[in-house]
Design an enzyme around this catalytic site. Structure first.
Site, PDB file in Angstrom:
ATOM      1  N   GLU A  42      42.897  66.446  14.755  1.00 17.71           N
ATOM      2  CA  GLU A  42      42.019  66.395  13.885  1.00 17.71           C
ATOM      3  C   GLU A  42      40.704  66.188  14.425  1.00 17.71           C
ATOM      4  OE1 GLU A  42      44.106  63.962   9.812  1.00 17.71           O
ATOM      5  OE2 GLU A  42      44.078  63.016  11.900  1.00 17.71           O
ATOM      6  N   TYR A  43      40.613  65.153  15.365  1.00 17.18           N
ATOM      7  CA  TYR A  43      39.615  64.919  15.957  1.00 17.18           C
ATOM      8  C   TYR A  43      38.785  66.326  16.800  1.00 17.18           C
ATOM      9  CZ  TYR A  43      36.121  62.405  19.351  1.00 17.18           C
ATOM     10  OH  TYR A  43      34.938  61.998  19.979  1.00 17.18           O
ATOM     11  N   ASP A  44      39.804  66.956  17.258  1.00 14.78           N
ATOM     12  CA  ASP A  44      39.251  68.397  18.120  1.00 14.78           C
ATOM     13  C   ASP A  44      38.644  69.052  16.776  1.00 14.78           C
ATOM     14  OD1 ASP A  44      39.807  67.515  20.392  1.00 14.78           O
ATOM     15  OD2 ASP A  44      41.843  68.449  20.742  1.00 14.78           O
ATOM     16  N   GLU A 121      33.223  35.218  32.932  1.00 15.30           N
ATOM     17  CA  GLU A 121      33.753  36.571  32.767  1.00 15.30           C
ATOM     18  C   GLU A 121      34.283  37.203  34.033  1.00 15.30           C
ATOM     19  OE1 GLU A 121      29.730  38.673  32.005  1.00 15.30           O
ATOM     20  OE2 GLU A 121      29.047  37.008  30.841  1.00 15.30           O
ATOM     21  N   LYS A 123      35.100  39.517  36.930  1.00 15.02           N
ATOM     22  CA  LYS A 123      34.273  40.482  37.392  1.00 15.02           C
ATOM     23  C   LYS A 123      34.881  41.807  37.840  1.00 15.02           C
ATOM     24  CE  LYS A 123      31.347  40.503  41.507  1.00 15.02           C
ATOM     25  NZ  LYS A 123      31.449  41.698  42.255  1.00 15.02           N
ATOM     26  N   ASP A 125      35.944  45.322  38.865  1.00 17.86           N
ATOM     27  CA  ASP A 125      35.450  46.062  40.152  1.00 17.86           C
ATOM     28  C   ASP A 125      35.158  47.580  39.977  1.00 17.86           C
ATOM     29  OD1 ASP A 125      35.435  46.237  42.704  1.00 17.86           O
ATOM     30  OD2 ASP A 125      37.473  46.223  43.156  1.00 17.86           O
ATOM     31  N   TYR A 231      27.761  43.849  29.794  1.00 21.89           N
ATOM     32  CA  TYR A 231      27.709  42.455  29.998  1.00 21.89           C
ATOM     33  C   TYR A 231      26.309  41.748  30.312  1.00 21.89           C
ATOM     34  CZ  TYR A 231      28.094  44.012  34.929  1.00 21.89           C
ATOM     35  OH  TYR A 231      28.007  44.839  35.907  1.00 21.89           O
ATOM     36  N   LYS A 319      34.605  34.814  44.039  1.00 22.90           N
ATOM     37  CA  LYS A 319      35.491  35.886  44.346  1.00 22.90           C
ATOM     38  C   LYS A 319      37.055  35.284  44.706  1.00 22.90           C
ATOM     39  CE  LYS A 319      33.919  39.532  45.550  1.00 22.90           C
ATOM     40  NZ  LYS A 319      33.171  40.207  46.460  1.00 22.90           N
ATOM     41  N   CYS A 413      27.220  45.022  80.321  1.00 18.19           N
ATOM     42  CA  CYS A 413      27.292  45.972  79.076  1.00 18.19           C
ATOM     43  C   CYS A 413      28.308  47.113  79.470  1.00 18.19           C
ATOM     44  CB  CYS A 413      25.876  46.446  78.467  1.00 18.19           C
ATOM     45  SG  CYS A 413      26.082  47.746  77.282  1.00 18.19           S
ATOM     46  N   CYS A 416      26.307  50.577  79.221  1.00 22.59           N
ATOM     47  CA  CYS A 416      24.835  50.988  80.120  1.00 22.59           C
ATOM     48  C   CYS A 416      25.053  50.158  81.297  1.00 22.59           C
ATOM     49  CB  CYS A 416      23.628  50.723  79.468  1.00 22.59           C
ATOM     50  SG  CYS A 416      23.094  48.948  79.263  1.00 22.59           S
ATOM     51  N   CYS A 431      23.490  42.498  75.985  1.00 23.33           N
ATOM     52  CA  CYS A 431      23.162  43.433  76.903  1.00 23.33           C
ATOM     53  C   CYS A 431      21.624  43.451  77.034  1.00 23.33           C
ATOM     54  CB  CYS A 431      23.287  44.884  76.468  1.00 23.33           C
ATOM     55  SG  CYS A 431      22.490  46.124  77.278  1.00 23.33           S
ATOM     56  N   CYS A 437      19.656  51.123  76.907  1.00 23.50           N
ATOM     57  CA  CYS A 437      21.010  51.225  76.637  1.00 23.50           C
ATOM     58  C   CYS A 437      21.223  52.089  75.401  1.00 23.50           C
ATOM     59  CB  CYS A 437      21.547  49.801  76.224  1.00 23.50           C
ATOM     60  SG  CYS A 437      23.144  49.800  75.645  1.00 23.50           S
TER      61      CYS A 437
HETATM   62  S1  IVH Z   1      26.058  40.342  35.928  1.00 23.37           S
HETATM   63  C1  IVH Z   1      22.142  39.560  37.843  1.00 23.37           C
HETATM   64  N1  IVH Z   1      28.504  40.512  35.212  1.00 23.37           N
HETATM   65  O1  IVH Z   1      29.090  42.391  40.109  1.00 23.37           O
HETATM   66  C2  IVH Z   1      23.708  39.659  37.330  1.00 23.37           C
HETATM   67  N2  IVH Z   1      28.021  41.536  36.935  1.00 23.37           N
HETATM   68  O2  IVH Z   1      27.776  41.387  42.632  1.00 23.37           O
HETATM   69  C3  IVH Z   1      23.969  41.049  37.182  1.00 23.37           C
HETATM   70  N3  IVH Z   1      29.958  42.701  37.860  1.00 23.37           N
HETATM   71  O3  IVH Z   1      26.006  44.549  40.657  1.00 23.37           O
HETATM   72  C4  IVH Z   1      25.247  41.221  37.025  1.00 23.37           C
HETATM   73  N4  IVH Z   1      31.418  42.127  36.536  1.00 23.37           N
HETATM   74  O4  IVH Z   1      28.324  45.455  39.402  1.00 23.37           O
HETATM   75  C5  IVH Z   1      27.601  40.606  35.906  1.00 23.37           C
HETATM   76  N5  IVH Z   1      30.747  40.401  34.381  1.00 23.37           N
HETATM   77  C6  IVH Z   1      29.835  40.680  35.107  1.00 23.37           C
HETATM   78  C7  IVH Z   1      30.417  41.677  35.903  1.00 23.37           C
HETATM   79  C8  IVH Z   1      29.239  41.990  37.024  1.00 23.37           C
HETATM   80  C9  IVH Z   1      31.036  42.943  37.577  1.00 23.37           C
HETATM   81  C10 IVH Z   1      29.354  43.434  39.080  1.00 23.37           C
HETATM   82  C11 IVH Z   1      28.058  44.225  38.803  1.00 23.37           C
HETATM   83  C12 IVH Z   1      27.148  43.408  39.843  1.00 23.37           C
HETATM   84  C13 IVH Z   1      27.900  42.841  40.869  1.00 23.37           C
HETATM   85  C14 IVH Z   1      27.208  41.684  41.386  1.00 23.37           C
END
Ligand code: IVH
Length: 700
Positions: A42-44, A121, A123, A125, A231, A319, A413, A416, A431, A437
């Site tokens: 349907e979407y298509d 929040e 973080k 990746d 975010y 982290k 070194c 060199c 060095c 060098c």
């Molecule tokens: S806030 C000034 N919120 O982490 C703050 N960053 O080391 C701006 N990231 O460059 C970032 N989850 O790519 C914020 N919930 C989150 C995030 C987040 C991942 C990343 C983002 C940023 C890096 C900072």
């Protein structure tokens, strides 16, 4: 459904509007709420009908049309986007103690002892993006780039179905920022497909997301499944939200995906709980996270806290602990860096540490090897934390074999042969060969073209290595004469005497042309980048920016350094005596001056103008604070002055423009009076600051 050929223009316009709305709704149901109500077929069908109507009435194509999700490929790279508000990064911390310290520093800055609510929040990746909306229509997408300038990825972002192309009830200008990522399942599926097709696979979801987003052809981006979480914000013409939590309400209302694990924390206990919970569910989440971000919830407080050079004072990234593994040391060798530092590196039996194969680890310096008693052949614990170079945590002594060998740290070194010496109180052996060098010369070239310096992407490490080996590049100044030398002389006798890079193996006319283009694009360079590129010991990107702000032009800076005039230098908040010594020493070295002069014949270094604050009455002024302030803490006052483009000095001199005087001011106030410098009360200082209008557009 009516035949398209029979549609009137009005009917067509109405139907296109209906289709755009309907498909946007279905996108939200599918991607955000996990509750699809249209079948794929349907979407298509809707998608096809939309295309067909647009084909007949191209003038009716709407900016939020679903067909806009895949645009045309760009031919020669992405164009640049300068962020109206820099896209900053976050300071990293690795333990709950450090989080506590961070919270304390926030409280101290705000001079409060009450608990401050924080938003916690995950973080994500992935890679950060910025999406700009004008009158509710998505008009531009950008990568973070170096934080100041990113790449225009508008067409690529459009292919991500979670990103709304049109939003209702939004401020006239709204820049939403967040993270683009690839879900684990999509990553595995993509790699499986590539493997079956004999293509190169991606190392992890983050790389896959980066590779997919930065595709010149958005059709390829569209084929890869990318997702987003929003975010934060950049430029906004109006900001109706007053907290991070409230901002998430708006984001949801507009149809942006926000992370379901974002939690408001009232105190450190809540923060600890949220961290523990995310650690626990990390593996079962459908996407990778590498830590937790804590942000002061109140925007009013965020504004008071403001920013350091590259990071906000109101947020931090906690982290996850480093991942560790056991392996053995096959060998220890010495690397010689840009400043001559001899760094021991361990070659390891390759081992998988949290999903990444590690085969080297840094051993820092000779004391570190002794302290940890690390020997060749030992079994060791390696750890990897974030992007940091893997480290050796400890030796497993019971596993030590008789054949294990102590490492003898060289006093010359290895590259060199010059003496390598340790200065008193220095952990590092260096060095003494300087630029004669080859290792130092090469590393200096690599630094010169690196991302925060000249950022010449066409000149990778390998090319520099080759060019250095062949004598094509010896110093940074040679980079800018390479095109001329490639052609050779113009006169009859030297014709054919050029370098003719295009005849070298692995090179062709086109790639050589591209290299010259990349080099020529950097003939005008900003002052902070230029200072950083010089590679002066201890002078990183943040210090370079401070120097640029304070000196304004390269000539000023260089003259002071040549004349060993360090008064101004050490008065800069953030520049210490040992840094100043390194800077002066750098400019006393005739070889360095020669390189700089040759460079300046080829390139232009722009004077530094703090454009963000050019209209502030404090811009470019030097301010000294003294006495106890009552309306704000000293750090807050300093930060306000810096944000307004002023320089903050620690002592009063004839270069001081204003002395801001609090209660019980001492000798500084007296000195100001003696030199006839304007003294401001705290109120007067605030009035001066408030004369400057930066309304609406807050934070990042
Ligand atoms: S806030 C000034 N919120 O982490 C703050 N960053 O080391 C701006 N990231 O460059 C970032 N989850 O790519 C914020 N919930 C989150 C995030 C987040 C991942 C990343 C983002 C940023 C890096 C900072």
């Amino acid at each position: 459904m009516k035949d398209i050929n029979e549609l009137t223009k009005e009917e067509a316009a109405a139907e296109l509007g209906y289709l755009a709305r309907e498909m946007a709704k279905s996108d939200i149901a599918y991607y955000q709420n996990d509750a699809p109500y249209l079948s794929d077929a349907e979407y298509d069908r809707l998608k096809q009908r939309n295309l067909d109507i647009e084909k007949r009435f191209p003038e009716l194509i709407r900016p939020d049309s679903p067909s806009k999700r895949v645009g045309a490929a760009v031919k020669s790279g992405f164009s640049k986007v300068t962020h109206r508000f820099p896209m900053l990064s976050l300071a990293d911390v690795f333990s709950i103690e450090e989080v506590e310290d961070f919270i304390l520093s926030v409280k101290r800055f705000l001079n409060t002892s009450e608990d401050i609510p924080f938003m916690s929040e995950p973080k994500i990746d992935g890679l950060s993006f910025s999406a700009r909306y004008e009158n509710g229509i998505f008009v531009q997408g950008a990568t973070r780039g170096d934080g100041v300038t990113g790449e225009d990825i508008t067409e690529n972002l459009k292919t991500i179905r979670q990103l709304p192309l049109k939003i209702e009830n939004a401020p006239e200008i709204l820049e939403v920022r967040g993270e683009v990522y690839m879900a684990k399942a999509d990553f595995f599926a993509l790699n499986q497909k590539y493997e079956a097709e004999g293509k190169k696979t991606f190392a992890n979801p983050r790389n896959a997301a980066a590779g997919s987003l930065r595709q010149l052809d958005p059709k390829i981006t569209a084929e890869r499944k990318l997702s987003i979480f929003a975010y934060t914000w950049g430029e906004v013409s109006k900001r109706p939200w007053d907290s991070q939590a409230n901002f998430f309400d708006y984001l949801k209302e507009w149809g942006f995906p926000t992370n379901p694990n974002n939690t408001l924390c009232q105190d450190i206990k809540d923060i600890e709980k949220s961290f523990a919970k995310l650690m626990e569910i990390r593996a079962s989440l459908p996407y990778d996270i590498d830590g937790v971000v804590y942000k002061v919830n109140s925007i009013a407080l965020q504004e008071r806290l403001g920013f350091l050079t590259r990071t906000p004072r109101w947020a931090v990234a906690h982290k996850f602990p480093a991942e560790q593994a056991l392996t053995t040391i096959n060998n220890i060798r010495i690397q010689v860096g840009r400043t001559g530092a001899l760094t021991p590196v361990a070659d390891l039996e390759p081992v998988n540490v949290g999903g990444v194969i590690v085969s080297h680890a840094t051993l820092h310096n000779e004391d570190e090897i002794k302290r940890k008693d690390i020997r060749i052949g030992d079994t060791v614990v390696v750890q990897r934390a974030g992007d940091v170079i893997p480290q050796i945590v400890e030796v497993i002594l019971p596993k030590r074999k008789e054949t294990s060998k102590e490492f003898e740290f060289p006093t010359t070194c290895p590259i060199c042969g010059a003496h390598a010496i340790r200065e008193v109180d220095e952990a590092v052996r260096r060095c003494t060969g300087g630029l004669s060098c080859p290792a130092q010369a090469k590393e200096r070239l690599i630094h010169f073209v690196s991302k925060d310096a000249f950022d010449i992407t066409g000149l990778g490490d390998k090319i520099i290595e080759d060019f250095y080996q062949e004598g094509i590049l010896k110093t940074p100044a040679d980079i800018f004469t390479i095109e001329e030398r490639n052609r050779g002389g113009d006169d009859l006798f030297s014709a054919g005497s050029g370098l003719h890079l295009e005849r070298k193996e692995g090179w062709g006319k086109k790639s050589v042309e591209n290299l010259f283009k990349a080099i020529n694009a950097k003939r005008v360079i900003s002052l902070p980048r230029f200072i950083y590129a010089l590679g002066i010991r201890q002078v990183g990107a943040a210090t370079s920016l401070l120097l640029a702000k304070n000196y304004g032009s390269f000539q000023h800076f260089m003259q002071d350094m040549i004349n060993k005039e360090t008064g101004k230098l050490v008065s800069i908040d953030g520049v210490g005596a040992s840094m100043a010594t390194d800077m002066v020493e750098f400019f006393q070295e005739p070889h360095n001056i020669e390189i700089i002069n040759r460079l300046l014949e080829q390139i232009t270094v722009e004077d530094f103008v703090d454009t963000a604050n050019y209209d502030s009455p404090l811009s470019g002024k030097t301010v000294v604070f003294t006495g106890t302030l009552e309306k704000m803490t000293r750090s807050e006052a300093k930060a306000k002055a810096l944000d307004a483009g002023a320089k903050v000095a620690g002592s009063v001199s004839k270069n001081t423009d204003y002395v801001v005087q609090g209660a019980d001011a001492g000798s500084k106030a007296a000195k100001a009076a003696e030199l006839g410098i304007t003294v401001l009360s705290e109120e007067e200082f605030l009035e001066l600051l408030n004369g400057q209008a930066t309304v609406g557009t807050t934070s990042l």
